[in-house]
Design a protein around this motif. Structure first.
Motif, PDB file in Angstrom:
ATOM      1  N   VAL A  35       7.589   1.129  12.195  1.00 30.15           N
ATOM      2  CA  VAL A  35       8.378   0.877  10.885  1.00 30.15           C
ATOM      3  C   VAL A  35       8.246   2.300  10.115  1.00 30.15           C
ATOM      4  CG1 VAL A  35       8.509  -0.548   8.948  1.00 30.15           C
ATOM      5  CG2 VAL A  35       8.240  -1.517  11.062  1.00 30.15           C
ATOM      6  N   GLU A  36       6.953   2.704   9.828  1.00 37.55           N
ATOM      7  CA  GLU A  36       7.087   3.924   9.271  1.00 37.55           C
ATOM      8  C   GLU A  36       7.780   5.162   9.743  1.00 37.55           C
ATOM      9  OE1 GLU A  36       5.860   6.334   6.119  1.00 37.55           O
ATOM     10  OE2 GLU A  36       5.423   4.152   6.027  1.00 37.55           O
ATOM     11  N   LYS A  52       0.822  -1.047  -0.072  1.00 41.94           N
ATOM     12  CA  LYS A  52      -0.147   0.121   0.056  1.00 41.94           C
ATOM     13  C   LYS A  52       0.842   1.088   0.085  1.00 41.94           C
ATOM     14  CE  LYS A  52      -3.960  -1.875   2.391  1.00 41.94           C
ATOM     15  NZ  LYS A  52      -4.856  -2.015   3.630  1.00 41.94           N
ATOM     16  N   ARG A  53       1.809   1.253   0.566  1.00 35.42           N
ATOM     17  CA  ARG A  53       2.898   2.346   0.871  1.00 35.42           C
ATOM     18  C   ARG A  53       3.247   2.699  -0.619  1.00 35.42           C
ATOM     19  NH1 ARG A  53       8.136   3.771   0.572  1.00 35.42           N
ATOM     20  NH2 ARG A  53       8.924   1.666   0.418  1.00 35.42           N
ATOM     21  N   VAL A  54       3.790   1.618  -1.339  1.00 35.07           N
ATOM     22  CA  VAL A  54       4.283   1.954  -2.794  1.00 35.07           C
ATOM     23  C   VAL A  54       3.361   2.281  -3.617  1.00 35.07           C
ATOM     24  CG1 VAL A  54       5.776   0.422  -4.350  1.00 35.07           C
ATOM     25  CG2 VAL A  54       6.540   0.459  -2.028  1.00 35.07           C
ATOM     26  N   TYR A  55       2.353   1.521  -3.746  1.00 30.93           N
ATOM     27  CA  TYR A  55       1.378   1.561  -4.791  1.00 30.93           C
ATOM     28  C   TYR A  55       0.155   2.473  -4.505  1.00 30.93           C
ATOM     29  CZ  TYR A  55       4.223  -1.894  -6.776  1.00 30.93           C
ATOM     30  OH  TYR A  55       5.174  -2.750  -7.094  1.00 30.93           O
ATOM     31  N   GLY A 110       0.719   5.152  -1.791  1.00 28.79           N
ATOM     32  CA  GLY A 110       1.300   6.227  -0.870  1.00 28.79           C
ATOM     33  C   GLY A 110       0.544   6.063   0.685  1.00 28.79           C
ATOM     34  N   TYR A 111       0.354   5.190   0.960  1.00 32.22           N
ATOM     35  CA  TYR A 111      -0.275   4.658   2.237  1.00 32.22           C
ATOM     36  C   TYR A 111       0.687   5.318   3.607  1.00 32.22           C
ATOM     37  CZ  TYR A 111      -2.107   1.652   6.132  1.00 32.22           C
ATOM     38  OH  TYR A 111      -2.412   1.391   7.296  1.00 32.22           O
TER      39      TYR A 111
END
Length: 137
Positions: free
Chosen positions: A122-123, A52-55, A57-58
């Motif tokens: 982690v973020e 979700k972060r990569v695709y 921007g989560y």
């Protein structure tokens, strides 16, 4: 991390309507954080939050507590060998205990009384590391 919080490249491509091979290409481009992916046999396993972060921007946020024991237990539950190595490299000889203190300070800094929403460990770690490295240069 729960079993259903991990997805394969094919699942990600279906989930985000990506062309076949996109995820493997992005793995080679190092778009994924090393601590959020691993290979099992011939299959890549990727955390859903990382996909979700990569695709999308989560931004991974969680309910946090301004409580030392909670912070220690939570961080311990997020650790894996790759993340531990990255943290140790970042701490550059400082005691590993320091990472708990830094995250606790970050939670305190947002001014929550008991519970509030904040970046997952982690973020937070990757952002903190990036901002630290940027200011050092």
């Amino acid at each position: 991390m729960f079993l259903y919080d991990v997805v394969t490249p094919a699942e990600i491509e279906k989930m985000f309507s990506l062309p076949a091979g996109s995820v493997r290409r992005d793995i080679k481009r190092k778009l994924f954080r090393r601590s959020e992916i691993r290979k099992s046999g011939a299959t890549w396993l990727i955390t859903l939050r990382e996909a979700k972060r990569v695709y999308q921007g989560y931004e991974d946020k969680i309910q946090v507590k301004k409580d030392w024991n909670w912070v220690r237990n939570y961080i311990d539950s997020e650790l894996n060998p790759v993340l531990e190595e990255e943290i140790a490299d970042f701490l550059d000889g400082a005691p590993f205990e320091r990472i708990y203190e830094l995250y606790f300070d970050a939670i305190e800094g947002i001014g929550i009384e008991d519970e509030g929403e904040y970046l997952s460990f982690v973020e937070w770690f990757y952002r903190f590391k990036e901002s630290y490295e940027t200011t050092e240069i």
